[in-house]
Design an enzyme around this catalytic site. Structure first.
Site, PDB file in Angstrom:
ATOM      1  CB  ILE A 122      -1.304  -0.016   0.967  1.00 20.73           C
ATOM      2  CG1 ILE A 122      -2.089  -1.479   1.465  1.00 20.73           C
ATOM      3  CG2 ILE A 122      -1.832   1.222   1.199  1.00 20.73           C
ATOM      4  CD1 ILE A 122      -2.633  -1.390   2.465  1.00 20.73           C
ATOM      5  N   PRO A 123       1.328   1.675  -1.308  1.00 20.33           N
ATOM      6  CG  PRO A 123       0.992   2.559  -3.145  1.00 20.33           C
ATOM      7  CD  PRO A 123       0.250   1.692  -2.459  1.00 20.33           C
ATOM      8  CB  CYS A 124       1.608   5.238   3.081  1.00 17.12           C
ATOM      9  SG  CYS A 124       2.578   4.269   3.759  1.00 17.12           S
ATOM     10  CG  HIS A 125       6.517   4.725  -1.065  1.00 11.87           C
ATOM     11  ND1 HIS A 125       6.389   3.148  -1.024  1.00 11.87           N
ATOM     12  CD2 HIS A 125       6.530   4.909  -2.729  1.00 11.87           C
ATOM     13  CE1 HIS A 125       5.887   3.238  -2.470  1.00 11.87           C
ATOM     14  NE2 HIS A 125       6.602   3.631  -3.135  1.00 11.87           N
ATOM     15  NE  ARG A 126       4.059   4.458  -5.635  1.00 15.40           N
ATOM     16  CZ  ARG A 126       3.038   3.518  -5.818  1.00 15.40           C
ATOM     17  NH1 ARG A 126       1.949   2.993  -6.246  1.00 15.40           N
ATOM     18  NH2 ARG A 126       4.329   2.385  -6.633  1.00 15.40           N
TER      19      ARG A 126
END
Length: 157
Positions: free
Chosen positions: A122-126
């Site tokens: 779940i790409p929270c880094h984006r």
């Protein structure tokens, strides 16, 4: 009872956890094994590790895994919105708030982003600040920078 697997990655040792059918956690190096989990391989964990290998080598842009993050309904809406951010792109907390119909809830979006139990998948880094600045990441800003740079480099190919 869940199972967990250690995965050595370019950003350090990760612990991937599953509940028998879905990924429930990705934990950064130094995190403790969640209660009720044992270190034991499973087909779900082996597949997750293989997809991470492909991601870190720049050959995978989208994960194909069953995910089961525990959280409130609001958090789950935020995390579902994060899954829609295309590889190599970024969105602000405000963008995410607007995408779930809660235009003024960008601080709450930030808290949900911070509590994402399945980073990378779940790409929270984006998610970045409104001005494009890199703000907060559970694994640290160095890891966030690494992941964003990895995707930027591989989206040029």
């Amino acid at each position: 009872m869940g199972k967990a697997l250690y995965y050595d990655s370019p950003i350090g040792r990760l612990m991937i956890c599953e509940n028998g059918s879905s990924i429930t956690h990705v934990l950064f190096e130094g995190s403790l094994l969640p209660e009720g989990y044992t270190i034991e391989e499973s087909p779900v964990l082996i597949e997750a590790a293989q997809q991470l290998d492909e991601y870190f080598k720049g050959r995978r842009r989208k994960f194909d895994l069953s995910l089961n993050p525990a959280g409130t309904e609001f958090m789950k809406k935020v995390w579902a919105s994060l899954l829609k951010i295309p590889y190599g792109q970024r969105r602000s907390y405000k963008d995410i708030a607007e995408s779930i119909g809660k235009n003024k809830a960008y601080r709450a979006v930030g808290m949900a982003n911070n509590r994402n139990p399945i980073p990378i998948f779940i790409p929270c880094h984006r998610v970045v600040g409104a001005d494009g600045s890199l703000v907060g990441y559970g694994g640290g800003l160095e890891i966030k920078t690494f992941l964003l740079n990895l995707e930027m480099e591989n989206s040029q190919l």
